[in-house]
Design a protein around this motif. Structure first.
Motif, PDB file in Angstrom:
ATOM      1  N   THR A  30      31.558  51.400 111.840  1.00 54.42           N
ATOM      2  CA  THR A  30      30.902  52.248 111.701  1.00 54.42           C
ATOM      3  C   THR A  30      29.807  53.134 112.469  1.00 54.42           C
ATOM      4  O   THR A  30      28.978  52.613 113.519  1.00 54.42           O
ATOM      5  CB  THR A  30      29.994  52.129 110.071  1.00 54.42           C
ATOM      6  OG1 THR A  30      30.612  53.561 109.614  1.00 54.42           O
ATOM      7  CG2 THR A  30      28.714  51.410 110.223  1.00 54.42           C
ATOM      8  N   THR A  70      27.149  54.919 112.487  1.00 53.40           N
ATOM      9  CA  THR A  70      25.432  54.357 112.055  1.00 53.40           C
ATOM     10  C   THR A  70      25.204  52.951 112.489  1.00 53.40           C
ATOM     11  O   THR A  70      23.960  52.887 113.875  1.00 53.40           O
ATOM     12  CB  THR A  70      24.564  54.193 110.849  1.00 53.40           C
ATOM     13  OG1 THR A  70      25.061  55.652 110.196  1.00 53.40           O
ATOM     14  CG2 THR A  70      23.325  54.288 111.271  1.00 53.40           C
ATOM     15  N   LYS A 118      40.224  55.009 114.909  1.00 54.91           N
ATOM     16  CA  LYS A 118      39.511  54.634 113.976  1.00 54.91           C
ATOM     17  C   LYS A 118      38.509  55.523 113.416  1.00 54.91           C
ATOM     18  O   LYS A 118      39.128  56.093 112.179  1.00 54.91           O
ATOM     19  CB  LYS A 118      37.603  53.853 114.151  1.00 54.91           C
ATOM     20  CG  LYS A 118      37.722  53.011 112.922  1.00 54.91           C
ATOM     21  CD  LYS A 118      36.667  53.210 112.795  1.00 54.91           C
ATOM     22  CE  LYS A 118      35.163  52.868 111.797  1.00 54.91           C
ATOM     23  NZ  LYS A 118      34.765  54.062 110.667  1.00 54.91           N
ATOM     24  N   THR A 122      37.742  58.321 104.067  1.00 54.37           N
ATOM     25  CA  THR A 122      36.916  58.458 103.181  1.00 54.37           C
ATOM     26  C   THR A 122      36.393  59.625 102.567  1.00 54.37           C
ATOM     27  O   THR A 122      36.264  59.638 101.362  1.00 54.37           O
ATOM     28  CB  THR A 122      35.470  58.094 104.388  1.00 54.37           C
ATOM     29  OG1 THR A 122      35.470  56.937 104.894  1.00 54.37           O
ATOM     30  CG2 THR A 122      34.084  58.069 103.272  1.00 54.37           C
ATOM     31  N   CYS A 154      27.446  68.066 103.113  1.00 58.97           N
ATOM     32  CA  CYS A 154      26.220  67.685 104.153  1.00 58.97           C
ATOM     33  C   CYS A 154      26.421  67.314 105.466  1.00 58.97           C
ATOM     34  O   CYS A 154      26.839  65.974 104.939  1.00 58.97           O
ATOM     35  CB  CYS A 154      24.445  67.186 103.985  1.00 58.97           C
ATOM     36  SG  CYS A 154      24.233  68.493 102.498  1.00 58.97           S
ATOM     37  N   GLY A 155      27.096  66.954 106.485  1.00 58.83           N
ATOM     38  CA  GLY A 155      27.077  66.939 107.228  1.00 58.83           C
ATOM     39  C   GLY A 155      28.708  66.857 107.622  1.00 58.83           C
ATOM     40  O   GLY A 155      29.422  66.838 106.321  1.00 58.83           O
ATOM     41  N   TYR A 156      28.784  67.352 108.871  1.00 56.41           N
ATOM     42  CA  TYR A 156      30.427  68.048 109.457  1.00 56.41           C
ATOM     43  C   TYR A 156      31.142  67.199 109.918  1.00 56.41           C
ATOM     44  O   TYR A 156      31.799  67.540 111.145  1.00 56.41           O
ATOM     45  CB  TYR A 156      30.895  69.517 109.448  1.00 56.41           C
ATOM     46  CG  TYR A 156      32.309  69.683 109.266  1.00 56.41           C
ATOM     47  CD1 TYR A 156      32.816  70.247 107.918  1.00 56.41           C
ATOM     48  CD2 TYR A 156      32.428  70.341 110.627  1.00 56.41           C
ATOM     49  CE1 TYR A 156      33.817  70.648 107.978  1.00 56.41           C
ATOM     50  CE2 TYR A 156      34.280  71.251 110.554  1.00 56.41           C
ATOM     51  CZ  TYR A 156      35.073  70.510 108.509  1.00 56.41           C
ATOM     52  OH  TYR A 156      36.151  71.204 109.117  1.00 56.41           O
ATOM     53  N   GLY A 157      30.918  66.052 110.368  1.00 55.74           N
ATOM     54  CA  GLY A 157      31.405  65.450 111.164  1.00 55.74           C
ATOM     55  C   GLY A 157      32.321  63.972 110.584  1.00 55.74           C
ATOM     56  O   GLY A 157      32.956  65.117 109.933  1.00 55.74           O
ATOM     57  N   VAL A 162      33.021  61.553 108.672  1.00 55.41           N
ATOM     58  CA  VAL A 162      33.536  61.835 106.677  1.00 55.41           C
ATOM     59  C   VAL A 162      33.426  62.731 106.145  1.00 55.41           C
ATOM     60  O   VAL A 162      34.167  63.307 105.638  1.00 55.41           O
ATOM     61  CB  VAL A 162      32.617  60.451 106.623  1.00 55.41           C
ATOM     62  CG1 VAL A 162      32.422  61.259 105.023  1.00 55.41           C
ATOM     63  CG2 VAL A 162      32.694  59.388 107.352  1.00 55.41           C
ATOM     64  N   GLY A 163      32.681  63.733 106.972  1.00 55.39           N
ATOM     65  CA  GLY A 163      31.938  64.762 106.077  1.00 55.39           C
ATOM     66  C   GLY A 163      33.652  66.192 106.249  1.00 55.39           C
ATOM     67  O   GLY A 163      33.383  66.140 105.171  1.00 55.39           O
ATOM     68  N   GLU A 175      24.967  71.455 108.165  1.00 58.37           N
ATOM     69  CA  GLU A 175      25.088  71.132 109.769  1.00 58.37           C
ATOM     70  C   GLU A 175      23.533  70.912 110.527  1.00 58.37           C
ATOM     71  O   GLU A 175      22.689  72.123 109.820  1.00 58.37           O
ATOM     72  CB  GLU A 175      26.127  71.519 110.385  1.00 58.37           C
ATOM     73  CG  GLU A 175      27.376  70.564 110.441  1.00 58.37           C
ATOM     74  CD  GLU A 175      26.739  68.911 111.127  1.00 58.37           C
ATOM     75  OE1 GLU A 175      25.821  68.593 111.338  1.00 58.37           O
ATOM     76  OE2 GLU A 175      27.605  67.404 111.070  1.00 58.37           O
ATOM     77  N   VAL A 176      23.838  69.999 111.491  1.00 58.91           N
ATOM     78  CA  VAL A 176      22.338  70.426 112.390  1.00 58.91           C
ATOM     79  C   VAL A 176      22.691  70.752 113.487  1.00 58.91           C
ATOM     80  O   VAL A 176      22.098  70.857 114.302  1.00 58.91           O
ATOM     81  CB  VAL A 176      21.178  69.643 111.711  1.00 58.91           C
ATOM     82  CG1 VAL A 176      20.601  69.706 110.757  1.00 58.91           C
ATOM     83  CG2 VAL A 176      22.157  67.818 112.508  1.00 58.91           C
ATOM     84  N   ARG A 190      29.427  71.709 115.828  1.00 57.27           N
ATOM     85  CA  ARG A 190      30.221  71.000 114.648  1.00 57.27           C
ATOM     86  C   ARG A 190      29.868  72.515 113.068  1.00 57.27           C
ATOM     87  O   ARG A 190      30.683  72.826 112.519  1.00 57.27           O
ATOM     88  CB  ARG A 190      29.183  70.065 113.338  1.00 57.27           C
ATOM     89  CG  ARG A 190      30.031  69.016 114.705  1.00 57.27           C
ATOM     90  CD  ARG A 190      29.651  67.362 114.299  1.00 57.27           C
ATOM     91  NE  ARG A 190      31.141  66.399 114.351  1.00 57.27           N
ATOM     92  CZ  ARG A 190      30.935  65.860 114.664  1.00 57.27           C
ATOM     93  NH1 ARG A 190      30.166  64.888 114.512  1.00 57.27           N
ATOM     94  NH2 ARG A 190      31.771  64.503 115.020  1.00 57.27           N
ATOM     95  N   HIS A 249      25.022  56.558 105.404  1.00 59.46           N
ATOM     96  CA  HIS A 249      25.394  55.277 105.920  1.00 59.46           C
ATOM     97  C   HIS A 249      24.454  54.588 104.092  1.00 59.46           C
ATOM     98  O   HIS A 249      24.628  53.184 104.004  1.00 59.46           O
ATOM     99  CB  HIS A 249      24.234  55.827 106.935  1.00 59.46           C
ATOM    100  CG  HIS A 249      23.659  54.106 107.214  1.00 59.46           C
ATOM    101  ND1 HIS A 249      24.656  53.316 107.417  1.00 59.46           N
ATOM    102  CD2 HIS A 249      22.476  54.126 107.429  1.00 59.46           C
ATOM    103  CE1 HIS A 249      23.650  51.980 107.847  1.00 59.46           C
ATOM    104  NE2 HIS A 249      21.752  52.808 107.541  1.00 59.46           N
ATOM    105  N   LEU A 280      26.508  54.184  98.602  1.00 57.33           N
ATOM    106  CA  LEU A 280      28.223  54.600  99.241  1.00 57.33           C
ATOM    107  C   LEU A 280      28.376  54.424  98.372  1.00 57.33           C
ATOM    108  O   LEU A 280      29.402  54.248  97.018  1.00 57.33           O
ATOM    109  CB  LEU A 280      28.467  53.983 100.486  1.00 57.33           C
ATOM    110  CG  LEU A 280      28.164  53.378 101.664  1.00 57.33           C
ATOM    111  CD1 LEU A 280      29.126  53.070 102.791  1.00 57.33           C
ATOM    112  CD2 LEU A 280      27.449  55.306 101.964  1.00 57.33           C
ATOM    113  N   ASN A 322      37.744  52.651 101.503  1.00 61.45           N
ATOM    114  CA  ASN A 322      38.583  52.981 101.482  1.00 61.45           C
ATOM    115  C   ASN A 322      40.007  52.521 101.556  1.00 61.45           C
ATOM    116  O   ASN A 322      40.311  50.637 101.548  1.00 61.45           O
ATOM    117  CB  ASN A 322      38.781  53.464 103.091  1.00 61.45           C
ATOM    118  CG  ASN A 322      37.580  54.391 103.197  1.00 61.45           C
ATOM    119  OD1 ASN A 322      36.867  55.056 102.571  1.00 61.45           O
ATOM    120  ND2 ASN A 322      37.212  54.784 105.209  1.00 61.45           N
TER     121      ASN A 322
END
Ligand SMILES: NC(=O)c1ccc[n+]([C@@H]2O[C@H](COP(=O)([O-])OP(=O)(O)OC[C@H]3O[C@@H](n4cnc5c(N)ncnc54)[C@H](O)[C@@H]3O)[C@@H](O)[C@H]2O)c1
Length: 273
Positions: free
Chosen positions: A8, A10, A37, A46, A70-73, A75-76, A94-95, A99, A152, A194, A203
């Protein structure tokens, strides 16, 4: 131990930090970084199981709600697109500028967590980071806001701050805890762990097959390379292509192959310029 593989996002970050500090004891292959992956397991797996966990634990109607992701990776973006598909208005926080820009151009409202805190009915964290929803946000949330994490660890939501800010806490139903904040309540799902693992079945196997194919091929690769130094290594590129082909075949999907002329054209610099 001859080597390891890491599943994963993290985990890979932590192993790179160990390699940098010279404390990694054996070579590790960063399975998460294979495209077969993270583009599929993290996004579609997810994305779906996060919504599954939300529905199993709360049975809320998603249509018409405002959801904050929160987070547009990988998963987001999966979570955001699934929630949007079920009728939620989705806000992304996002930060990372690229993204944030992607999320904006994918048609989401993008804003700071502080601004989104006032608007959301449902909050998901998917960042791998710490205190993403925290002490500065809980006090501004709507009555009935639902907080969930699929990133995470149970520190993406600052639970100690939520405990401190609330006058009481009670379990409403499995995986749902109500925190009283003055005259309002917020609901924390699965103790901030999670949600898709705790309240659903994580998943689906039909996407983990690609992740685990990567694991097996990575182990085989490690066994064939006994002299690798302790470090974090990418999955060999060929694995991605092989796994994607096998998955397409298993799904009964056929794609085209380039003709010899097309292959030649694609490698040219004199033609088509
Ligand atoms: N629940 C599951 O089954 C599951 C599956 C895969 C990955 N994960 C975990 O989910 C997390 C996200 O994985 P990913 O592959 O999407 O990672 P990623 O690196 O692609 O995306 C994480 C995103 O979060 C953003 N971010 C970081 N700090 C933030 C903050 N304070 N506010 C807003 N955004 C912030 C980053 O800029 C990045 O775009 C990781 O911790 C990963 O290990 C969970």
């Amino acid at each position: 131990v001859r080597g390891g593989t890491e599943e994963t996002t993290t985990g890979v970050i932590r192993l790179r930090a160990m390699a940098k500090d010279g404390v990694l004891a054996y070579p590790v292959i960063a399975v998460n970084e294979a495209r077969t992956k993270h583009m599929f397991d993290n996004q579609y797996g997810t994305g779906q199981s996060a919504v599954d966990g939300l529905l199993r634990s709360t049975n809320i109607l998603i249509a018409g709600k405002t959801a904050v992701v929160c987070g547009y990776g990988w998963v987001g973006r999966g979570v955001a697109s699934r929630l949007r598909g079920m009728g939620a208005a989705v806000i992304v926080c996002e930060v990372e500028p690229l993204r944030g820009l992607e999320a904006a151009m994918d048609g989401y409202q993008v804003m700071t967590v502080a601004d989104a805190a006032k608007k959301g009915d449902i909050f998901f964290t998917a960042t791998g980071n710490l205190n993403v929803l925290g002490k500065d946000h809980f006090g501004h949330m709507k009555d009935g806001a639902i907080l969930a994490n699929v990133g995470h660890f149970n520190d993406e939501i600052e639970i100690p701050a939520l405990e401190r800010a609330s006058s009481s806490k009670r379990t409403i139903r499995p995986f749902v805890e109500e925190y009283r904040l003055g005259s309002r309540s917020v609901f924390l799902l699965a103790e901030g762990r999670l949600l898709n693992h705790a309240a659903a079945e994580a998943n689906p196997a039909a996407v983990m097959d690609m992740s685990f194919a990567n694991q097996v091929l990575a182990i085989e690769h490690l066994l064939g390379e006994p002299d690798l130094r302790p470090d974090v290594y990418p999955v060999p590129l060929q694995h991605d292509e092989d796994i994607a082909r096998l998955k397409l075949e298993a799904m009964g999907v056929r794609i085209d192959e380039m003709t010899a002329a097309q292959r030649d054209y694609a490698g040219q610099w004199k033609a088509g310029t």
